[in-house]
Design a protein around this motif. Structure first.
Motif, PDB file in Angstrom:
ATOM      1  N   ALA A  55       0.831  -1.198   0.000  1.00  0.00           N
ATOM      2  CA  ALA A  55       0.000   0.000   0.000  1.00  0.00           C
ATOM      3  C   ALA A  55       0.868   1.252   0.000  1.00  0.00           C
ATOM      4  N   PRO A  56       0.604   2.196  -0.906  1.00  0.00           N
ATOM      5  CA  PRO A  56       1.455   3.389  -1.027  1.00  0.00           C
ATOM      6  C   PRO A  56       1.349   4.338   0.156  1.00  0.00           C
ATOM      7  N   TYR A  57       0.297   4.208   0.952  1.00  0.00           N
ATOM      8  CA  TYR A  57       0.119   5.135   2.074  1.00  0.00           C
ATOM      9  C   TYR A  57       0.793   4.631   3.349  1.00  0.00           C
ATOM     10  N   LEU A  58       1.512   3.487   3.290  1.00  0.00           N
ATOM     11  CA  LEU A  58       2.204   2.951   4.454  1.00  0.00           C
ATOM     12  C   LEU A  58       3.707   3.158   4.328  1.00  0.00           C
ATOM     13  N   PHE A  59       4.304   3.700   5.387  1.00  0.00           N
ATOM     14  CA  PHE A  59       5.754   3.787   5.452  1.00  0.00           C
ATOM     15  C   PHE A  59       6.334   2.392   5.680  1.00  0.00           C
ATOM     16  N   ALA A  60       7.607   2.218   5.370  1.00  0.00           N
ATOM     17  CA  ALA A  60       8.270   0.937   5.594  1.00  0.00           C
ATOM     18  C   ALA A  60       8.220   0.545   7.067  1.00  0.00           C
ATOM     19  N   ALA A  61       8.432   1.548   7.953  1.00  0.00           N
ATOM     20  CA  ALA A  61       8.401   1.268   9.390  1.00  0.00           C
ATOM     21  C   ALA A  61       7.014   0.820   9.832  1.00  0.00           C
ATOM     22  N   GLU A  62       5.976   1.364   9.199  1.00  0.00           N
ATOM     23  CA  GLU A  62       4.618   0.978   9.550  1.00  0.00           C
ATOM     24  C   GLU A  62       4.330  -0.453   9.101  1.00  0.00           C
ATOM     25  N   ARG A  63       4.877  -0.839   7.972  1.00  0.00           N
ATOM     26  CA  ARG A  63       4.696  -2.214   7.510  1.00  0.00           C
ATOM     27  C   ARG A  63       5.368  -3.192   8.472  1.00  0.00           C
ATOM     28  N   GLU A  64       6.546  -2.839   8.926  1.00  0.00           N
ATOM     29  CA  GLU A  64       7.263  -3.679   9.887  1.00  0.00           C
ATOM     30  C   GLU A  64       6.479  -3.769  11.198  1.00  0.00           C
ATOM     31  N   LEU A  65       5.946  -2.632  11.632  1.00  0.00           N
ATOM     32  CA  LEU A  65       5.159  -2.615  12.858  1.00  0.00           C
ATOM     33  C   LEU A  65       3.926  -3.507  12.723  1.00  0.00           C
ATOM     34  N   ALA A  66       3.252  -3.402  11.592  1.00  0.00           N
ATOM     35  CA  ALA A  66       2.046  -4.198  11.372  1.00  0.00           C
ATOM     36  C   ALA A  66       2.360  -5.686  11.459  1.00  0.00           C
ATOM     37  N   ALA A  67       3.471  -6.105  10.858  1.00  0.00           N
ATOM     38  CA  ALA A  67       3.840  -7.522  10.882  1.00  0.00           C
ATOM     39  C   ALA A  67       4.238  -7.972  12.282  1.00  0.00           C
ATOM     40  N   SER A  68       4.823  -7.055  13.075  1.00  0.00           N
ATOM     41  CA  SER A  68       5.292  -7.433  14.411  1.00  0.00           C
ATOM     42  C   SER A  68       4.163  -7.499  15.437  1.00  0.00           C
TER      43      SER A  68
END
Length: 450
Positions: free
Chosen positions: A198-211
């Motif tokens: 998703a273009p509206y998610l930062f890389a750090a947010e993607r990592e947070l979501a997975a964690s």
């Protein structure tokens, strides 16, 4: 059509639509379709049963398909198919034609309900999932509720326009409404935390979501070993039977019994309801459902995931509302009150699927996907014949057999809820998450955004 609301920290990612698929047929039926297409006996119930059969067949394959086709592609594609078939319904000239269309429409729609609960369970923790599942379910009820008002407006403004009856315009408008929502989904649906682009998610947010959700080894579905794991899991039996029972407690609402009661009442007691009243009065049922769903979903999150409490409320509601309708010399006002109160049982959709997601949070994703799909599939399989036996349209306005069936079902739900709660506690599946740690992570990730 449905609504999916994005991950809590992502203020730019709601995916929106409303559910009108089930209510539009009942609204059309009481708005002239019955007379125009010369419905006889329980043909409306037969159409609903055919729809249910298609819905059941599509459940598990649709959830498994999410492993091979990205949800961002699969969900909107099914919405386009559903919308096209909805508009084709406007061309029908017999109950049999509608029956055929609804079967294939059900196959397309089967992807969305359990698929969305699978996606929600992939993003949210135990203290968040209930509210999000509640918002999703409430959005569907909102679509059911506004369907009556839409039909009223169309009947008043488009009746006879272009040579088409108002009820035909309902299907055309309903189908057209899916197009912008499907486009939105193609562009912005976030998939799962591990696959999102998703273009509206930062890389750090993607990592947070997975964690935020437990990591576990994934094993491929569709082999003998996987089938054995499914059939050997207590979760499959516990939650499938739970939803088979609970699904039938929604029969008062899902079979549009209040609308059928009013339609039959016109003949049975010479009460005159206008087309507008036949469409508008039943909207109170999903309205109560929305309030109840959001209340119980939020409360069970606040109470650290005690989803089982809803089972006891629904059991009580089913017994009491049936008794109110069965009571000798029950007045019209009492009957209306019972049907409105019965709308509160819709709360079980959000909370019970959230409960299943919570209990399988540490299980492999494919098992969770199949259990969620099996819950809806087996419930639909029962409903396919249950509605004919107990809530056939030609049983209106009393539905006496169905009222007694509701009493028995509600008692069974109370006992099964107690047993499943004991099993979850025994297996340690009722625990809570460390909310403080998750909040600290989110503050850290989001501070740069603001």
């Amino acid at each position: 059509m449905y609504v999916i609301y994005g991950y809590r920290g992502l203020k730019n990612s709601p995916l929106m639509s409303g559910k009108l698929d089930r209510s539009n047929l009942a609204n059309a039926y009481v708005s002239g379709m019955k007379e125009d297409l010369k419905f006889r006996g329980n043909q409306l119930t037969q159409i609903n049963t055919v729809f249910t059969c298609g819905y059941v067949i599509g459940q598990i394959p649709s959830n498994i398909a999410l492993y091979y086709i990205k949800p961002r592609i699969f969900f909107p594609l099914m919405m386009i198919v559903w919308g096209a078939l909805t508009m084709i319904t406007a061309t029908a000239h017999s109950p049999q034609a509608i029956m055929a269309i609804r079967f294939f429409q059900a196959l397309a729609e089967s992807s969305t309900f359990v698929g969305t609960h699978y996606i929600l369970g992939s993003w949210y923790t135990e203290r968040e999932l209930g509210k999000r599942s509640g918002i999703f379910t409430a959005s569907g009820l909102a679509g059911t509720m506004i369907g009556g008002f839409i039909q009223t407006g169309l009947h008043q403004s488009l009746e006879g326009k272009g040579g088409l009856a108002g009820w035909r315009w309902l299907f055309i408008v309903d189908g057209l409404m899916t197009v912008p929502v499907a486009i939105y989904g193609f562009l912005l649906f976030p998939n799962t935390p591990s696959t999102t682009t998703a273009p509206y998610l930062f890389a750090a947010e993607r990592e947070l979501a997975a964690s935020r959700v437990p990591a576990h080894a994934e094993r491929a579905p569709f082999n003998v070993s996987f089938i054995k794991r499914v059939l050997g899991s207590w979760e499959w039996y516990g939650f499938v039977i739970l939803w088979v029972i609970a699904g039938e407690t929604e029969s008062f609402s899902s079979n549009a019994l209040l609308a059928l009661y009013m339609k039959a009442h016109n003949t049975a007691r010479h009460t005159v309801y206008t087309v507008s009243q036949l469409n508008n009065y039943p909207t109170g049922v999903p309205a109560i459902g929305i309030v109840s769903t959001l209340f119980w979903a939020t409360l069970t999150d606040f109470l650290s995931g005690k989803r089982y409490l809803v089972g006891y409320w629904i059991a009580l509601t089913g017994i009491m509302t049936s008794a109110m309708i069965l009571a000798p010399q029950s007045s019209t006002a009492t009957t209306f009150a019972a049907y409105y109160w019965a709308g509160s049982v819709y709360a079980c959709q959000a909370t019970f699927f959230a409960w299943a997601n919570d209990a399988m949070r540490h299980s492999e994703d494919s098992l969770r996907a199949v259990v969620l799909a099996s819950m809806n599939a087996f419930s639909g399989a029962f409903n396919a014949w249950w509605s004919i036996v107990f809530y056939s349209a030609d049983m209106a306005p009393a539905f006496t057999r169905g009222m007694w069936a509701m009493v028995a079902t509600s008692i069974a739900l109370g006992f099964w809820t107690a047993g499943l709660t004991w099993m979850c506690v025994r297996r340690g599946r009722m625990g809570t998450v460390d909310a403080r740690v998750i909040d600290e992570r989110e503050v850290e990730v989001n501070k740069d955004r603001y």
